[in-house]
Scaffold this motif. Sequence first.
Motif, short mmCIF file in Angstrom:
data_model
loop_
_atom_site.label_atom_id
_atom_site.label_comp_id
_atom_site.label_asym_id
_atom_site.label_seq_id
_atom_site.Cartn_x
_atom_site.Cartn_y
_atom_site.Cartn_z
N ILE A 39 41.54 54.78 46.42
CA ILE A 39 40.27 54.52 45.74
C ILE A 39 39.42 55.73 46.08
CG2 ILE A 39 38.25 53.04 45.62
CD1 ILE A 39 40.12 50.69 46.22
N VAL A 53 37.76 45.37 49.55
CA VAL A 53 38.79 46.08 48.77
C VAL A 53 39.98 45.15 48.57
CG1 VAL A 53 40.30 48.11 48.64
CG2 VAL A 53 38.35 48.15 50.18
N ASN A 56 39.52 42.14 46.25
CA ASN A 56 39.50 42.56 44.85
C ASN A 56 40.92 42.90 44.36
OD1 ASN A 56 38.89 44.18 42.39
ND2 ASN A 56 36.80 43.72 43.08
N ALA A 57 41.63 43.71 45.14
CA ALA A 57 42.94 44.20 44.68
C ALA A 57 43.97 43.08 44.56
CB ALA A 57 43.44 45.27 45.65
N TYR A 60 45.10 41.19 41.42
CA TYR A 60 46.00 41.77 40.42
C TYR A 60 47.44 41.88 40.90
CZ TYR A 60 41.28 42.92 39.11
OH TYR A 60 39.95 42.81 38.84
N VAL A 63 49.18 43.31 48.12
CA VAL A 63 48.92 44.58 48.82
C VAL A 63 49.55 44.50 50.21
CG1 VAL A 63 47.11 46.03 49.82
CG2 VAL A 63 46.79 45.01 47.56
N LEU A 77 45.47 52.14 49.47
CA LEU A 77 46.20 50.88 49.41
C LEU A 77 47.68 51.19 49.33
CD1 LEU A 77 44.17 49.03 46.61
CD2 LEU A 77 44.02 48.63 49.07
N CYS A 79 51.35 49.42 48.25
CA CYS A 79 51.97 48.26 47.60
C CYS A 79 53.46 48.24 47.90
CB CYS A 79 51.76 48.31 46.09
SG CYS A 79 50.03 48.18 45.64
N ILE A 88 47.43 47.13 39.85
CA ILE A 88 46.12 47.31 40.50
C ILE A 88 45.38 48.50 39.86
CG2 ILE A 88 45.01 47.99 42.68
CD1 ILE A 88 47.20 46.29 44.09
N TYR A 89 46.11 49.59 39.63
CA TYR A 89 45.51 50.79 39.02
C TYR A 89 44.90 50.43 37.65
CZ TYR A 89 45.04 55.57 37.26
OH TYR A 89 44.56 56.73 36.75
N MET A 92 41.80 48.16 38.03
CA MET A 92 40.64 48.60 38.81
C MET A 92 40.09 49.96 38.39
SD MET A 92 41.52 47.21 42.67
CE MET A 92 39.96 47.69 43.41
N LEU A 107 40.63 55.50 40.69
CA LEU A 107 41.83 55.45 41.52
C LEU A 107 42.78 56.58 41.13
CD1 LEU A 107 40.72 52.43 41.64
CD2 LEU A 107 43.06 51.79 42.18
#
Length: 525
Positions: A39, A53, A56-57, A60, A63, A77, A79, A88-89, A92, A107
Motif C-alpha cells: 500500500i 489495513v 479492510n483487506a 476481499y 492475508v 501485505l 497473500c 485485494i489489488y 483496494m 497499491l
Amino acid sequence: MTKDYSSRKLERKQRRCETIIYNDVGIESSEMPTCFLAILNAGLSTGLTEESVLSNAIQYAPVQQVIMLPNKSYCFLKCHNVNNAERIYNNMHGRAGLEQRGGVVYLSYFKSLPMCKEENVWAKPLPEGLVLLPNFLTESEENMLLKAINLEDVEQSDLKHRRVKHFGYQFMYGENNVDPTKPLNEKIPNECDILWPRLKTELTKLGLPAWDWDVPDQLTVNIYEPGQGIPPHVDTHSAFLDPIFSLSLFGDVVMDFRRGSDRQPLKLLRRSMLVMSGASRYDWTHGITPRTLDIVPSETGLTVMPRQKRISLTFRRLRRGPCNCTFPTLCDSRINAQSNLAPVITDVVAAQLEEKNVHSVYDCIAPHFSETRHTPWPRVAEFLRSFRTGSVLLDIGCGNGKYLQCNNNALTIGCDRSSGLINACLERAKIIRENSSNLPNAFRCDCLHVPVRSQTVDGCISIAVIHHLATAERRLAAIREMARLLRLGGRALIYVWAKDQRANDNKKSAYLLQNKALNKKKDNR
Ligand SMILES: [Zn+2]
C-alpha cells in the motif's frame, strides 16, 4: 487506445512511491501480479494501524502477513497466492479509503517483502518460562471471583486509562513498587484460595516445577475497556518473587511479549491463567497495545478480533530484598548496584578526559601507530566484502584507513577524530593512488556527531573505538549514532575491548608511557 488522464496520473504516483520504497528498503516492484502487495501511500507515519489495513483487506481475500515499518508512509501485505493478492489489488487500488480522510490508497505488486523479523510471530514457541492454561476457571467460578473482588467501589476514570484496584499491598505506579511496611486492610479475597492447589496440579501435569513459596500476598485488578492497554513493562524484580500469575476474566485480549527486537504476541482467552516465570518474568517485557481490534491468526492467515471489556487479576508475592535473578538486563537490583558504583562524571568532564587520554595520545603516536597497523583483520574484511555492489560503507574511527579498500565494489568512507590518523590515512592514499583507482575518502569528525545524513549508509563499522569513550552514556550514544546512519536492513559491526583493564594495572601500555613523557615535556615548558 490511450489511457485516460486520471489513470496516467495514478501510474505516475505508483512509480514515484515504488522508487521511494526501492531506495528505502531495496525491494523492487513487479509489473506482473505477485503474492506481495504494497500500500504505497498509507502506513504508520500517516496514522494507519495494522488492524485497519487487515480488516479492510480480508473483506476481499485472506492475508498471511501485514508489515508496517516504523515512520513509513507505506506498508505491505503478503497473500498465500497471486489470486488472493489480485483480489485485494482490484478492490483496494484507487478505491479503498482506509481512514485516509477521503483520499484513496494506491497499491503495487512487489517481487519480495522487506527484510524484517515479524514473520510468523504466532508460530514461534512461547518465551521460556511462560505457560498459558486455558479454561482454568468455570463460568460460575469466574462470576464468583468477580463478585469477590467487588469492582463497584472502583472510581470511574477518564476513557484513556484503565482502572485498577489493589489487595494486600498498594502498588505505587510512580516507583513501580510496593511498600512492604504498609499492608492494606483489604487482603486477597478468600475466594481466590481455590486457585493455588489447582495451579500446582496443572503445572505438575505439564511436568513443570511449581513455585517455592506459599501463596501470593498482593493482587492488582486491572479493568480494561476496549481501546485501553498497558505499556510494555517488566514487573519490578526487587518488588516481587518469581513467578507472577495473571487471570483473564470477562474478555479476550492479545498480550505482546518483547525482548530486544523480538516480539511475540499471545492470545489470552477469557478464564485462562497465565504463569510468567524465569525468562518470561525477568527478561521479557509484556504489554497490551491500546486498540479496539486485535490481530489474531485464523485458518486462512490473519484476522481481527474486536476487544471486549476485560478484567485481569495479577497475583504476586512480595520479595522483601534485592533480586538475585540471572537476567541482569531488566533487573533493578543489578542496575541500581551498578549506578551506585560508577563515579558520576559529567559530559564535559568526560570529553576532557577523552581529549587528554585519547585524542592527544593518538595525535602524537599516529605515525608509529599507522606503521604498525596495516593488515585488515579477516573478520572485518569479510564483513565489508559481504555488501553488494554500490553499497555505501562507513568506517567510524577509520584510523589509517586500512579497511577502506576491502570492498572495491562499494563506496567506503572513513572518518576519525584524530587529525594525525586522518593525515596517515591520506598518506596511505598517496601510495595506493599509484596502484589503484579506488581512493580512500576520509574526513575528521567525532563519533558522537557524524556529519552524515540519517539512514543513508548500508554498512557501518566501528573497530576498537567505542571503549575510548569515558562514560556508558557516551558509549551508548556512539552506538545510537551508528543506528541513526544505517538505512533499514543496514548492518553494523562493532569491536571493543579493554573491558577488564584495571586502572592500577602495573603493566602500562607503552603508548601511555610515551604520552606521559610528552605531557611532562609540555608541562616543563
Ligand atoms: Zn532480577
